[in-house]
Design an enzyme around this catalytic site. Structure first.
Site, PDB file in Angstrom:
ATOM      1  N   HIS A   9     -13.818   2.099   8.256  1.00 17.63           N
ATOM      2  CA  HIS A   9     -12.931   2.550   9.329  1.00 17.63           C
ATOM      3  C   HIS A   9     -13.500   3.792   9.996  1.00 17.63           C
ATOM      4  CE1 HIS A   9     -11.532   5.995   6.985  1.00 17.63           C
ATOM      5  NE2 HIS A   9     -11.411   5.162   5.948  1.00 17.63           N
ATOM      6  N   GLU A  84      -6.985   0.517  -0.109  1.00 16.74           N
ATOM      7  CA  GLU A  84      -7.782   1.531  -0.774  1.00 16.74           C
ATOM      8  C   GLU A  84      -7.167   1.948  -2.111  1.00 16.74           C
ATOM      9  OE1 GLU A  84      -7.156   1.095   2.306  1.00 16.74           O
ATOM     10  OE2 GLU A  84      -8.875   1.626   3.528  1.00 16.74           O
TER      11      GLU A  84
END
Length: 95
Positions: A9, A84
Protein backbone atom coordinates in the site's frame (compact mmCIF):
# COMPACT_ATOMS: atom_id res chain seq x y z
CA UNK A 1 2.77 -20.66 -15.53
CA UNK A 2 1.06 -17.93 -13.51
CA UNK A 3 2.70 -15.05 -11.71
CA UNK A 4 2.01 -13.23 -8.47
CA UNK A 5 2.72 -9.52 -8.11
CA UNK A 6 2.92 -8.04 -4.64
CA UNK A 7 2.36 -4.32 -4.24
CA UNK A 8 2.54 -2.67 -0.86
CA UNK A 9 0.00 0.00 0.00
CA UNK A 10 0.96 3.64 -0.38
CA UNK A 11 2.32 5.85 2.38
CA UNK A 12 0.28 6.49 5.55
CA UNK A 13 0.71 9.12 8.27
CA UNK A 14 2.03 6.45 10.60
CA UNK A 15 4.65 5.45 7.99
CA UNK A 16 5.83 9.07 7.98
CA UNK A 17 5.82 9.15 11.79
CA UNK A 18 7.66 5.80 11.90
CA UNK A 19 4.93 4.18 14.03
CA UNK A 20 3.93 0.53 14.17
CA UNK A 21 0.68 0.20 12.24
CA UNK A 22 -0.36 -3.45 11.96
CA UNK A 23 -4.14 -3.98 11.91
CA UNK A 24 -5.04 -0.39 12.85
CA UNK A 25 -6.95 1.11 9.93
CA UNK A 26 -4.88 4.13 8.91
CA UNK A 27 -5.63 5.80 5.58
CA UNK A 28 -3.29 6.92 2.84
CA UNK A 29 -1.62 10.32 2.67
CA UNK A 30 -1.71 12.32 -0.57
CA UNK A 31 1.74 10.93 -1.28
CA UNK A 32 0.34 7.44 -0.72
CA UNK A 33 -2.43 8.08 -3.24
CA UNK A 34 0.14 9.27 -5.80
CA UNK A 35 2.24 6.16 -5.11
CA UNK A 36 -0.82 3.96 -5.77
CA UNK A 37 -1.42 5.77 -9.06
CA UNK A 38 2.25 5.38 -10.01
CA UNK A 39 2.04 1.64 -9.28
CA UNK A 40 -0.98 1.30 -11.57
CA UNK A 41 0.74 3.26 -14.33
CA UNK A 42 3.88 1.18 -13.96
CA UNK A 43 1.80 -1.99 -14.22
CA UNK A 44 0.44 -0.68 -17.55
CA UNK A 45 3.84 0.49 -18.81
CA UNK A 46 5.37 -2.92 -18.12
CA UNK A 47 2.49 -4.64 -19.95
CA UNK A 48 1.79 -6.87 -16.96
CA UNK A 49 -1.33 -9.01 -16.90
CA UNK A 50 -3.39 -10.03 -13.88
CA UNK A 51 -6.72 -11.79 -13.44
CA UNK A 52 -7.61 -10.15 -10.16
CA UNK A 53 -6.36 -7.83 -7.43
CA UNK A 54 -6.75 -9.22 -3.92
CA UNK A 55 -6.37 -6.75 -1.07
CA UNK A 56 -6.62 -6.49 2.68
CA UNK A 57 -9.93 -5.00 3.83
CA UNK A 58 -8.07 -2.17 5.59
CA UNK A 59 -8.56 1.20 3.91
CA UNK A 60 -4.91 1.83 3.02
CA UNK A 61 -4.73 -1.43 1.05
CA UNK A 62 -8.25 -1.11 -0.37
CA UNK A 63 -7.62 2.45 -1.58
CA UNK A 64 -4.33 1.43 -3.17
CA UNK A 65 -6.01 -1.51 -4.90
CA UNK A 66 -8.95 0.64 -6.09
CA UNK A 67 -6.58 3.13 -7.66
CA UNK A 68 -4.66 0.41 -9.48
CA UNK A 69 -7.89 -1.27 -10.59
CA UNK A 70 -9.31 2.00 -11.91
CA UNK A 71 -6.21 2.56 -14.06
CA UNK A 72 -5.75 -1.02 -15.27
CA UNK A 73 -9.31 -2.35 -15.41
CA UNK A 74 -8.28 -5.36 -13.34
CA UNK A 75 -11.15 -6.49 -11.07
CA UNK A 76 -10.52 -6.44 -7.35
CA UNK A 77 -11.89 -8.00 -4.19
CA UNK A 78 -11.09 -7.86 -0.51
CA UNK A 79 -9.46 -10.93 0.97
CA UNK A 80 -9.81 -10.99 4.79
CA UNK A 81 -6.90 -13.42 5.12
CA UNK A 82 -4.61 -10.60 3.94
CA UNK A 83 -5.45 -8.41 6.96
CA UNK A 84 -2.26 -7.19 8.54
CA UNK A 85 -0.90 -8.68 11.76
CA UNK A 86 -2.23 -7.13 14.96
CA UNK A 87 0.59 -5.87 17.18
CA UNK A 88 -1.73 -5.14 20.11
CA UNK A 89 -0.49 -2.55 22.59
CA UNK A 90 2.48 -1.81 20.35
CA UNK A 91 0.34 -0.37 17.56
CA UNK A 92 0.82 3.40 17.23
CA UNK A 93 4.10 3.28 19.16
CA UNK A 94 7.44 4.37 17.63
CA UNK A 95 9.44 1.69 15.85
Amino acid sequence: MGHFYFIRHGETVWNVENKICGATDIGLTETGRRQAEEAGLRFLEEGLQADEILHSPLSRAADTARCISALTGIPLRPEPRLTEQNFGRFESTPR
